[in-house]
Design an enzyme around this catalytic site. Sequence first.
Site, short mmCIF file in Angstrom:
data_model
loop_
_atom_site.label_atom_id
_atom_site.label_comp_id
_atom_site.label_asym_id
_atom_site.label_seq_id
_atom_site.Cartn_x
_atom_site.Cartn_y
_atom_site.Cartn_z
N TRP A 99 0.84 -1.21 0.00
CA TRP A 99 0.00 0.00 0.00
C TRP A 99 0.87 1.25 0.00
O TRP A 99 0.59 2.21 -0.71
CB TRP A 99 -0.97 0.00 1.19
CG TRP A 99 -1.92 -1.14 1.16
CD1 TRP A 99 -2.06 -2.12 2.10
CD2 TRP A 99 -2.90 -1.45 0.13
NE1 TRP A 99 -3.04 -3.01 1.72
CE2 TRP A 99 -3.57 -2.63 0.54
CE3 TRP A 99 -3.25 -0.86 -1.07
CZ2 TRP A 99 -4.58 -3.21 -0.24
CZ3 TRP A 99 -4.26 -1.44 -1.84
CH2 TRP A 99 -4.91 -2.59 -1.42
N ASP A 166 -1.70 6.95 5.98
CA ASP A 166 -2.75 5.99 5.63
C ASP A 166 -3.01 5.17 6.89
O ASP A 166 -2.15 4.40 7.31
CB ASP A 166 -2.24 5.12 4.47
CG ASP A 166 -3.21 3.99 4.10
OD1 ASP A 166 -4.24 3.83 4.79
OD2 ASP A 166 -2.91 3.27 3.13
N LYS A 190 -12.14 -1.52 7.09
CA LYS A 190 -11.33 -2.39 7.93
C LYS A 190 -11.78 -2.34 9.39
O LYS A 190 -11.91 -3.37 10.03
CB LYS A 190 -9.85 -2.01 7.85
CG LYS A 190 -9.30 -1.86 6.43
CD LYS A 190 -8.95 -3.18 5.78
CE LYS A 190 -8.75 -3.11 4.28
NZ LYS A 190 -7.62 -2.29 3.84
#
Length: 355
Positions: A99, A166, A190
């Site tokens: 990511w 993030d 999530k």
Amino acid sequence: MRKHNFNAGPSILPREVIEETAKAILDFNGSGLSILEISHRSKDFQAVVDEAEALFKELLRIPEGYSVLFLGGGASLEFCMVPYNFLEKKAAYLNTGVWAKKAMKEAKGFGEVVEVASSADANYTFIPKGYAIPADADYFHITTNNTIYGTELKEDPDSPAPMVADMSSDIFSRPVDVSKYICIYGGAQKNLAPAGLTFVIVKNDALGKVSRYIPTMLNYQTHVDNGSMFNTPPVLPIYSAMLTLRWIKSLGGVKEMERRAVEKADMLYAEIDRNKMFAGTAAKEDRSRMNICFVMATEYKKLEADFMKLAIEKGMVGIKGHRSVGGFRASTYNAITKESVQALIDCMQEFEKLH
Ligand SMILES: *Cc1c(COP(=O)(O)O)cnc(C)c1O
């Protein structure tokens, strides 16, 4: 049979949140209408957005001068929105996983990108330390929890440049010093809400400093000015997010979430370390509390499918490791209970007895 949901994302939500969401789908606030069919500009829904925003600010102790945005597009769209809005000359990135790398790739289209450190050569099993951050960077970008590899930055680092993070997979699992950041973003699927919602916390006075034209929808200022209502926001996930935030507050806030996360992760890591059939994959000091990655120990590699079969029989869901790591991954987000973690441990102990 009761399932123990260890999915990495979309993932487990508190039972109460799912039940309340289901009720609102049938009848929202006694209005005779479903939340699926009301206007996002209705008074009742505005109250939902206002409460979700207020709970974000309260639970994360967000200082004055920041906005909370509810958008679409996922964390992946933020990978380009961040440099669009903040990168004038140079940005620094810490490469701790796929990511982080994807975020960095987007930034390269907007200016100079400095990779301050990377653990790619070690398949991202640890978080690099002791790197230098250029003080003249417009921002320093980190991924606080590396969902795929099970490593986590459990404290907010110090940086001479303002930070962007993030926090897709560990938001609301610990207190955060928001003042160190100009932007915190993540996909909500999530640890917060069903898929479809992106949250962004942005420092207002960090906006408007780049010289390029920013397309309207990609400009954070647009969404700040319109209270996340420039276009139709993801109504249902925002409602569920608000319910999750109420649930977190009712249990004692992010400090209590952190206490629980530490307790659950310690339980499972203790078993991984004790049980000769299994081995952890992440460096101990960087082990994530949210995504716990492990494999069969070398001499038991052939039994991987057998363990998976037993785990499925016992109601475990979503414990297959990401393809780039292999083995197993148990995601232990806020909503997972100690009982589910114990059920996985019991399963590992039963497997040990069988072999
Ligand atoms: C899941 C995840 C993403 C991708 O999120 P999308 O909302 O699917 O774009 C990005 N970063 C991290 C850390 C993630 O866990």
